[in-house]
Design a protein around this motif. Structure first.
Motif, PDB file in Angstrom:
ATOM      1  N   GLN A  30       0.988  -1.178  -0.010  1.00 29.31           N
ATOM      2  CA  GLN A  30      -0.107   0.214   0.143  1.00 29.31           C
ATOM      3  C   GLN A  30       0.814   1.206  -0.039  1.00 29.31           C
ATOM      4  OE1 GLN A  30      -3.506   0.673   0.219  1.00 29.31           O
ATOM      5  NE2 GLN A  30      -3.133  -1.084  -1.087  1.00 29.31           N
ATOM      6  N   ALA A  31       1.970   1.081   0.736  1.00 35.09           N
ATOM      7  CA  ALA A  31       3.007   2.451   1.026  1.00 35.09           C
ATOM      8  C   ALA A  31       3.448   2.611  -0.470  1.00 35.09           C
ATOM      9  CB  ALA A  31       3.982   2.134   2.014  1.00 35.09           C
ATOM     10  N   LYS A  32       3.874   1.345  -1.288  1.00 32.09           N
ATOM     11  CA  LYS A  32       4.597   1.768  -2.632  1.00 32.09           C
ATOM     12  C   LYS A  32       3.328   2.491  -3.621  1.00 32.09           C
ATOM     13  CE  LYS A  32       8.118   1.059  -3.584  1.00 32.09           C
ATOM     14  NZ  LYS A  32       9.298   1.928  -3.647  1.00 32.09           N
ATOM     15  N   ILE A  33       2.224   1.673  -3.553  1.00 30.84           N
ATOM     16  CA  ILE A  33       1.161   2.198  -4.441  1.00 30.84           C
ATOM     17  C   ILE A  33       1.006   3.681  -4.135  1.00 30.84           C
ATOM     18  CG2 ILE A  33      -1.224   2.132  -4.943  1.00 30.84           C
ATOM     19  CD1 ILE A  33      -1.133  -1.128  -4.502  1.00 30.84           C
ATOM     20  N   ARG A  34       0.865   4.029  -2.771  1.00 38.42           N
ATOM     21  CA  ARG A  34       0.681   5.446  -2.643  1.00 38.42           C
ATOM     22  C   ARG A  34       1.648   6.372  -2.951  1.00 38.42           C
ATOM     23  NH1 ARG A  34      -1.188   4.327   2.388  1.00 38.42           N
ATOM     24  NH2 ARG A  34       0.797   3.853   2.825  1.00 38.42           N
ATOM     25  N   SER A  35       3.012   6.125  -2.832  1.00 36.71           N
ATOM     26  CA  SER A  35       3.847   6.615  -3.602  1.00 36.71           C
ATOM     27  C   SER A  35       3.927   6.864  -5.035  1.00 36.71           C
ATOM     28  CB  SER A  35       5.362   5.987  -3.210  1.00 36.71           C
ATOM     29  OG  SER A  35       5.652   5.033  -3.859  1.00 36.71           O
ATOM     30  N   TYR A  36       3.521   5.860  -5.821  1.00 37.14           N
ATOM     31  CA  TYR A  36       3.378   5.777  -7.211  1.00 37.14           C
ATOM     32  C   TYR A  36       2.283   6.984  -7.482  1.00 37.14           C
ATOM     33  CZ  TYR A  36       6.313   2.028  -8.409  1.00 37.14           C
ATOM     34  OH  TYR A  36       7.611   1.280  -8.652  1.00 37.14           O
ATOM     35  N   ARG A  37       1.316   6.993  -6.817  1.00 42.31           N
ATOM     36  CA  ARG A  37       0.135   7.604  -7.346  1.00 42.31           C
ATOM     37  C   ARG A  37       0.244   9.259  -6.885  1.00 42.31           C
ATOM     38  NH1 ARG A  37      -4.422   3.645  -4.854  1.00 42.31           N
ATOM     39  NH2 ARG A  37      -4.765   2.468  -6.915  1.00 42.31           N
ATOM     40  N   GLN A  38       1.066   9.478  -5.663  1.00 41.89           N
ATOM     41  CA  GLN A  38       1.531  10.630  -5.098  1.00 41.89           C
ATOM     42  C   GLN A  38       2.307  11.307  -6.149  1.00 41.89           C
ATOM     43  OE1 GLN A  38       2.827  10.260  -1.124  1.00 41.89           O
ATOM     44  NE2 GLN A  38       0.735  10.497  -0.507  1.00 41.89           N
ATOM     45  N   ALA A  39       3.160  10.601  -6.884  1.00 44.89           N
ATOM     46  CA  ALA A  39       4.211  11.080  -8.098  1.00 44.89           C
ATOM     47  C   ALA A  39       3.456  11.320  -9.304  1.00 44.89           C
ATOM     48  CB  ALA A  39       5.275  10.119  -8.049  1.00 44.89           C
ATOM     49  N   GLY A  40       2.208  10.686  -9.257  1.00 48.03           N
ATOM     50  CA  GLY A  40       1.495  10.958 -10.483  1.00 48.03           C
ATOM     51  C   GLY A  40       1.791   9.893 -11.539  1.00 48.03           C
ATOM     52  N   THR A  41       2.364   8.634 -10.956  1.00 45.01           N
ATOM     53  CA  THR A  41       2.703   7.566 -11.956  1.00 45.01           C
ATOM     54  C   THR A  41       1.710   6.512 -12.001  1.00 45.01           C
ATOM     55  OG1 THR A  41       5.074   8.121 -11.513  1.00 45.01           O
ATOM     56  CG2 THR A  41       4.598   5.937 -12.266  1.00 45.01           C
ATOM     57  N   ARG A  42       1.391   5.790 -12.932  1.00 42.36           N
ATOM     58  CA  ARG A  42       0.579   4.855 -13.011  1.00 42.36           C
ATOM     59  C   ARG A  42       1.228   3.572 -12.120  1.00 42.36           C
ATOM     60  NH1 ARG A  42       0.548   0.460 -15.787  1.00 42.36           N
ATOM     61  NH2 ARG A  42      -0.966  -0.614 -16.672  1.00 42.36           N
ATOM     62  N   VAL A  43       0.314   3.028 -11.487  1.00 43.47           N
ATOM     63  CA  VAL A  43       0.583   1.919 -10.610  1.00 43.47           C
ATOM     64  C   VAL A  43       0.896   0.575 -11.762  1.00 43.47           C
ATOM     65  CG1 VAL A  43      -0.228   0.028  -8.746  1.00 43.47           C
ATOM     66  CG2 VAL A  43      -0.818   2.591  -8.563  1.00 43.47           C
ATOM     67  N   PRO A  44       2.039  -0.004 -11.386  1.00 46.56           N
ATOM     68  CA  PRO A  44       2.204  -1.119 -12.303  1.00 46.56           C
ATOM     69  C   PRO A  44       1.338  -2.095 -12.041  1.00 46.56           C
ATOM     70  CG  PRO A  44       4.269  -0.385 -11.281  1.00 46.56           C
ATOM     71  CD  PRO A  44       3.140   0.560 -10.608  1.00 46.56           C
TER      72      PRO A  44
END
Length: 66
Positions: A30-44
């Motif tokens: 969840q923390a990794k997904i959150r970091s992708y979303r906060q960076a505006g990056t698509r979740v792999p």
């Protein structure tokens, strides 16, 4: 998916294999997904699949089916 993302997911998989508690692994994912979303990056997709697997494991553990 970039090689950096692949490396991050591979490292996360190693960490998940080293923990016996699916809730701890789920929190890491969840923390990794959150970091992708906060960076505006698509979740792999691979990360989304890991998340789904861990949700199922957490539910099974909470119902005493681990």
């Amino acid at each position: 998916m970039s090689s950096q993302m692949q490396g991050e997911i591979a490292q996360l998989n190693i960490e998940l294999e080293q923990t016996d508690d699916p809730r701890e692994g789920y929190a890491k994912v969840q923390a990794k997904i959150r970091s992708y979303r906060q960076a505006g990056t698509r979740v792999p997709d691979d990360l989304a699949l890991i998340e789904k697997r861990l949700v199922a494991e957490c539910m099974a553990a909470s119902q005493g089916r681990d």
